[in-house]
Scaffold this motif. Structure first.
Motif, PDB file in Angstrom:
ATOM      1  N   ILE A   1     -23.540   9.278  -2.180  1.00  0.00           N
ATOM      2  CA  ILE A   1     -23.514   8.283  -1.102  1.00  0.00           C
ATOM      3  C   ILE A   1     -22.356   7.318  -1.312  1.00  0.00           C
ATOM      4  N   ALA A   2     -21.552   7.103  -0.267  1.00  0.00           N
ATOM      5  CA  ALA A   2     -20.443   6.141  -0.299  1.00  0.00           C
ATOM      6  C   ALA A   2     -20.874   4.868   0.418  1.00  0.00           C
ATOM      7  N   LEU A   3     -20.623   3.717  -0.225  1.00  0.00           N
ATOM      8  CA  LEU A   3     -21.092   2.440   0.292  1.00  0.00           C
ATOM      9  C   LEU A   3     -19.972   1.396   0.275  1.00  0.00           C
ATOM     10  N   PRO A   4     -19.931   0.490   1.270  1.00  0.00           N
ATOM     11  CA  PRO A   4     -18.993  -0.625   1.195  1.00  0.00           C
ATOM     12  C   PRO A   4     -19.338  -1.503   0.004  1.00  0.00           C
ATOM     13  N   SER A   5     -18.332  -2.110  -0.580  1.00  0.00           N
ATOM     14  CA  SER A   5     -18.476  -2.769  -1.876  1.00  0.00           C
ATOM     15  C   SER A   5     -19.569  -3.831  -1.900  1.00  0.00           C
ATOM     16  N   ASP A   6     -19.470  -4.830  -1.033  1.00  0.00           N
ATOM     17  CA  ASP A   6     -20.376  -5.977  -1.101  1.00  0.00           C
ATOM     18  C   ASP A   6     -21.790  -5.596  -0.678  1.00  0.00           C
TER      19      ASP A   6
ATOM     20  N   ASP B   1     -13.281   9.956   2.976  1.00  0.00           N
ATOM     21  CA  ASP B   1     -13.236  11.293   3.548  1.00  0.00           C
ATOM     22  C   ASP B   1     -14.389  12.092   2.952  1.00  0.00           C
ATOM     23  N   LEU B   2     -15.392  12.364   3.757  1.00  0.00           N
ATOM     24  CA  LEU B   2     -16.605  12.997   3.244  1.00  0.00           C
ATOM     25  C   LEU B   2     -16.336  14.388   2.694  1.00  0.00           C
ATOM     26  N   ILE B   3     -15.402  15.112   3.307  1.00  0.00           N
ATOM     27  CA  ILE B   3     -15.141  16.472   2.856  1.00  0.00           C
ATOM     28  C   ILE B   3     -14.396  16.477   1.536  1.00  0.00           C
ATOM     29  N   SER B   4     -13.253  15.766   1.472  1.00  0.00           N
ATOM     30  CA  SER B   4     -12.427  15.826   0.268  1.00  0.00           C
ATOM     31  C   SER B   4     -13.124  15.199  -0.927  1.00  0.00           C
ATOM     32  N   GLN B   5     -13.981  14.197  -0.691  1.00  0.00           N
ATOM     33  CA  GLN B   5     -14.672  13.549  -1.792  1.00  0.00           C
ATOM     34  C   GLN B   5     -16.087  14.089  -1.997  1.00  0.00           C
ATOM     35  N   ASN B   6     -16.452  15.102  -1.214  1.00  0.00           N
ATOM     36  CA  ASN B   6     -17.735  15.786  -1.373  1.00  0.00           C
ATOM     37  C   ASN B   6     -18.915  14.811  -1.279  1.00  0.00           C
ATOM     38  N   ILE B   7     -18.890  13.977  -0.231  1.00  0.00           N
ATOM     39  CA  ILE B   7     -19.910  12.959  -0.008  1.00  0.00           C
ATOM     40  C   ILE B   7     -20.937  13.463   0.997  1.00  0.00           C
TER      41      ILE B   7
ATOM     42  N   LEU C   1     -23.368  11.360   2.386  1.00  0.00           N
ATOM     43  CA  LEU C   1     -23.777  10.289   3.286  1.00  0.00           C
ATOM     44  C   LEU C   1     -22.888   9.071   3.028  1.00  0.00           C
ATOM     45  N   ALA C   2     -22.448   8.398   4.109  1.00  0.00           N
ATOM     46  CA  ALA C   2     -21.608   7.209   3.955  1.00  0.00           C
ATOM     47  C   ALA C   2     -22.103   6.113   4.887  1.00  0.00           C
ATOM     48  N   LEU C   3     -22.100   4.887   4.393  1.00  0.00           N
ATOM     49  CA  LEU C   3     -22.461   3.720   5.195  1.00  0.00           C
ATOM     50  C   LEU C   3     -21.170   3.085   5.700  1.00  0.00           C
ATOM     51  N   ARG C   4     -21.063   2.940   7.025  1.00  0.00           N
ATOM     52  CA  ARG C   4     -19.813   2.450   7.608  1.00  0.00           C
ATOM     53  C   ARG C   4     -20.077   1.422   8.704  1.00  0.00           C
ATOM     54  N   TYR C   5     -19.131   0.477   8.804  1.00  0.00           N
ATOM     55  CA  TYR C   5     -19.130  -0.496   9.885  1.00  0.00           C
ATOM     56  C   TYR C   5     -18.252   0.009  11.032  1.00  0.00           C
ATOM     57  N   GLY C   6     -18.546  -0.435  12.248  1.00  0.00           N
ATOM     58  CA  GLY C   6     -17.631  -0.247  13.356  1.00  0.00           C
ATOM     59  C   GLY C   6     -17.839   1.026  14.139  1.00  0.00           C
ATOM     60  N   HIS C   7     -17.025   1.167  15.187  1.00  0.00           N
ATOM     61  CA  HIS C   7     -17.066   2.336  16.055  1.00  0.00           C
ATOM     62  C   HIS C   7     -16.189   3.426  15.456  1.00  0.00           C
ATOM     63  N   LEU C   8     -16.739   4.618  15.328  1.00  0.00           N
ATOM     64  CA  LEU C   8     -16.046   5.711  14.653  1.00  0.00           C
ATOM     65  C   LEU C   8     -15.564   6.743  15.675  1.00  0.00           C
ATOM     66  N   GLU C   9     -14.359   7.243  15.446  1.00  0.00           N
ATOM     67  CA  GLU C   9     -13.782   8.236  16.351  1.00  0.00           C
ATOM     68  C   GLU C   9     -13.881   9.659  15.806  1.00  0.00           C
ATOM     69  N   ASP C  10     -14.271   9.810  14.570  1.00  0.00           N
ATOM     70  CA  ASP C  10     -14.317  11.127  13.945  1.00  0.00           C
ATOM     71  C   ASP C  10     -15.475  11.943  14.522  1.00  0.00           C
ATOM     72  N   SER C  11     -15.144  12.937  15.345  1.00  0.00           N
ATOM     73  CA  SER C  11     -16.185  13.725  16.020  1.00  0.00           C
ATOM     74  C   SER C  11     -16.891  14.697  15.089  1.00  0.00           C
TER      75      SER C  11
ATOM     76  N   LEU D   1     -23.559  -0.935  12.408  1.00  0.00           N
ATOM     77  CA  LEU D   1     -23.663  -0.553  11.003  1.00  0.00           C
ATOM     78  C   LEU D   1     -24.410   0.766  11.006  1.00  0.00           C
ATOM     79  N   GLN D   2     -23.770   1.822  10.478  1.00  0.00           N
ATOM     80  CA  GLN D   2     -24.361   3.142  10.620  1.00  0.00           C
ATOM     81  C   GLN D   2     -24.153   4.011   9.391  1.00  0.00           C
ATOM     82  N   LEU D   3     -25.082   4.919   9.215  1.00  0.00           N
ATOM     83  CA  LEU D   3     -24.957   5.951   8.197  1.00  0.00           C
ATOM     84  C   LEU D   3     -24.407   7.198   8.870  1.00  0.00           C
ATOM     85  N   VAL D   4     -23.438   7.841   8.230  1.00  0.00           N
ATOM     86  CA  VAL D   4     -22.809   9.017   8.822  1.00  0.00           C
ATOM     87  C   VAL D   4     -22.848  10.172   7.828  1.00  0.00           C
ATOM     88  N   TYR D   5     -22.892  11.375   8.365  1.00  0.00           N
ATOM     89  CA  TYR D   5     -22.842  12.579   7.539  1.00  0.00           C
ATOM     90  C   TYR D   5     -22.194  13.687   8.346  1.00  0.00           C
ATOM     91  N   LEU D   6     -21.763  14.728   7.682  1.00  0.00           N
ATOM     92  CA  LEU D   6     -21.070  15.825   8.344  1.00  0.00           C
ATOM     93  C   LEU D   6     -22.011  16.599   9.244  1.00  0.00           C
TER      94      LEU D   6
END
Length: 304
Positions: free
Chosen positions: A96-101, A133-139, A141-151, A268-273
């Motif tokens: 799981i990738a998380l923002p620092s704070d 990058d979920l693929i290159s870092q083999n993640i 699940l990631a927690l991300r802020y904002g509107h995402l364009e990655d389809s 604020l959303q959790l994203v996965y491939l």
């Protein structure tokens, strides 16, 4: 027949373009990873990569093999996930990738609690405010802020989160209380750097009109947790997600500024491939985090 671990290694080499990096991720020495790749190429009688001193490049046959191998592994994962669903099992790896704070101060404790109920689940956390990058870092699940364009990503929104400007009572005592965001030019400002770019455009709103203020900071950092530490120490004014500072504002160690100028909230959303069959462990941890986020919102509601 070759071993599945050799196939997994080859796929990660293709994604990372590095034998040593892929091997390290899978707990192998560079020598062992190189030997495994050679063993696989010998088994399938195909040169998967064209080697150079700087990078690994897929051959035409290698590209076909890796793409087919990736699909085969996805099918096997789907079969395993279906069994886990049927049995209600929480086991295996979860990265799981998380923002620092937010990750360090809120989500990590949630995941510690979750892990205590799933002793067969191995959770690995990655903290950072850069876009992962979920693929290159083999993640997974990631927690991300904002509107995402990655389809290529599936999104599960947890909440809508405003960003706020805050400062410590000590800073305000020494430097005064700014009444309007335009006054930030006369104050010490703490700026988060995202990638190589400092985030110097702070967004505000007044009477439904959005506007941005360009700020120049006396201190910059690429770690959001450090930005909050500086703000708590009276080093300047910070622009943070409400979740990052809600507890400190309620407790009085930070003061909310410009309460009449809060801009529209962002997701604020959790994203996965994308997957035909999202795993039971991913769905379960998403539901768990969402419940904890809702509890936090109830305990520390916005003061604006």
């Amino acid at each position: 027949m070759y071993h599945l671990n050799d196939l997994k290694l080859a796929i990660r080499i293709a994604e990372l373009q590095s034998v040593s990096a892929a091997g390290r991720e899978l707990g192998m020495t560079p020598a062992a990873a190189s030997a495994a790749l050679q063993r696989l190429e010998k088994k399938i009688d195909c040169l998967i990569f064209a080697r150079s001193t700087r990078k690994m490049k897929l051959t035409e046959e290698g590209h076909l093999f890796i793409e087919s191998g990736r699909k085969a592994l996805q099918l096997l994962d789907s079969a395993s996930n279906a069994l886990a669903d049927n049995r209600g099992e929480l086991k295996g790896d979860l990265r799981i990738a998380l923002p620092s704070d937010l990750g360090r101060n809120i989500i990590r404790q949630c995941l510690d609690e979750f892990a205590s109920t799933a002793p067969e689940l191995k959770i690995t956390l990655y903290f950072g405010d850069q876009m992962t990058d979920l693929i290159s870092q083999n993640i997974h699940l990631a927690l991300r802020y904002g509107h995402l364009e990655d389809s290529s990503l599936i999104r599960r929104q947890l909440t809508l989160m405003p960003r706020v400007a805050v400062a410590s009572p000590r800073y305000i005592e020494l430097h005064g209380l700014p009444a309007h965001p335009e006054e930030l030019a006369q104050h010490k400002v703490l700026i988060l750097s995202r990638g190589s770019e400092p985030w110097h455009k702070w967004r505000f709103s007044h009477k439904a009109q959005q506007f941005e203020v360009n700020v120049t900071g006396n201190k910059n950092c690429n770690d959001g947790a450090v930005i909050k530490d500086w703000a708590l120490a009276g080093e300047g004014i910070a622009y943070k997600s409400w979740f990052d500072v809600a507890k400190e504002v309620h407790q009085g160690s930070l003061v909310l500024l410009f309460a009449d100028y809060i801009a529209d909230s962002i997701p604020l959303q959790l994203v996965y491939l994308q997957s035909d069959y999202p795993s039971y462990k991913i769905r379960t941890v998403i539901d768990f985090i969402k419940e904890k986020i809702q509890t936090f919102e109830s305990n520390y509601p916005p003061l604006f």
